[in-house]
Design a protein around this motif. Structure first.
Motif, short mmCIF file in Angstrom:
data_model
loop_
_atom_site.label_atom_id
_atom_site.label_comp_id
_atom_site.label_asym_id
_atom_site.label_seq_id
_atom_site.Cartn_x
_atom_site.Cartn_y
_atom_site.Cartn_z
N ALA A 170 65.67 79.44 -9.19
CA ALA A 170 64.78 78.40 -8.65
C ALA A 170 63.34 78.68 -9.03
O ALA A 170 62.60 77.76 -9.42
N LEU A 171 62.92 79.93 -8.95
CA LEU A 171 61.54 80.28 -9.32
C LEU A 171 61.31 80.02 -10.81
O LEU A 171 60.27 79.50 -11.21
N GLU A 172 62.29 80.37 -11.63
CA GLU A 172 62.16 80.13 -13.07
C GLU A 172 62.12 78.63 -13.37
O GLU A 172 61.41 78.20 -14.29
N ALA A 173 62.83 77.83 -12.59
CA ALA A 173 62.80 76.38 -12.78
C ALA A 173 61.41 75.81 -12.48
O ALA A 173 61.02 74.78 -13.04
N LEU A 174 60.66 76.49 -11.59
CA LEU A 174 59.29 76.04 -11.30
C LEU A 174 58.37 76.19 -12.51
O LEU A 174 57.33 75.55 -12.57
N LEU A 175 58.74 77.02 -13.46
CA LEU A 175 57.92 77.26 -14.65
C LEU A 175 58.05 76.16 -15.69
O LEU A 175 57.24 76.07 -16.60
N VAL A 176 59.05 75.30 -15.55
CA VAL A 176 59.25 74.22 -16.51
C VAL A 176 58.27 73.11 -16.17
O VAL A 176 58.20 72.63 -15.04
N ASP A 177 57.48 72.72 -17.16
CA ASP A 177 56.52 71.61 -16.96
C ASP A 177 57.27 70.30 -16.83
O ASP A 177 58.37 70.14 -17.36
N ASP A 178 56.65 69.34 -16.15
CA ASP A 178 57.26 68.04 -15.93
C ASP A 178 57.70 67.38 -17.23
O ASP A 178 58.77 66.81 -17.33
N ASP A 179 56.88 67.50 -18.27
CA ASP A 179 57.21 66.85 -19.54
C ASP A 179 58.34 67.56 -20.28
O ASP A 179 58.97 66.99 -21.15
N GLU A 180 58.64 68.81 -19.92
CA GLU A 180 59.74 69.54 -20.56
C GLU A 180 61.07 69.26 -19.89
O GLU A 180 62.12 69.46 -20.49
#
Length: 182
Positions: A170-180
């Motif tokens: 879940a923390l790693e998913a927070l690193l994905v930018d909205d456009d990605e």
């Protein structure tokens, strides 16, 4: 000292709790569609996570006694991941102005951490690549930071470490930018 959603920050680390009225108003802009109680819970979670991550990051930087400033380290990582890069592209990726990046690159070049190579597509331009010394510096910083986090993890119970491991996706998913994520 600056205001950060109502929290007082010193040197980039929040030292107070966010003003609930300000935080709620900001959260509403980004969490439309949630019920009021869900927005409140989300805002509280966001504030706690921001504070914990920010303080942990600051502690690691301080405890690591690093000689290289954060923007210089960030530029080295970006060159490592995306290089060779032109100064303008590196500035764009780091979200700084070209003059700021020029000063950063001058410092990195002076330390021998990057190499400027001719741009094959533009005789006037140069591309920045990581030097062997730059790669070693990044590895040293990463090793030191990992060891510092590992020491802090040793203080936790096995259950707490397990919960952190479970939360990593879940923390790693927070690193994905909205456009990605599209």
């Amino acid at each position: 000292m600056t205001a950060d959603m109502g929290a007082v920050t010193l040197g980039g680390a929040a030292v107070g709790e966010p003003d609930p009225v300000v935080a709620e108003g900001v959260a509403e802009r980004f969490t439309s569609g949630l019920a009021d109680h869900e927005q409140t819970e989300l805002t509280e979670l966001a504030a706690r996570l921001r504070l914990a991550v920010g303080r942990l990051n600051r502690r690691i930087r301080i405890d690591g006694h690093e000689q290289t400033p954060p923007l210089q380290l960030s530029a080295l990582v970006t060159v490592e991941q995306h290089g060779p890069l032109r100064l303008s592209e590196l500035a764009r990726r780091e979200a700084v102005t070209a003059p700021t990046m020029s000063r950063v690159l001058a410092a990195l070049d002076e330390q021998g951490l990057v190499i400027r190579t001719p741009d094959p597509n533009d005789a006037r331009g140069v591309r920045i690549v990581l030097s062997e010394l730059g790669a070693r510096r990044l590895n040293e910083v990463r090793s030191t930071r990992t060891a510092l986090v590992a020491r802090r993890l040793e203080r936790l119970t096995a259950d707490q470490r397990g919960r952190l491991a479970d939360a990593l996706p879940a923390l790693e998913a927070l690193l994905v930018d909205d456009d990605e994520s599209c």
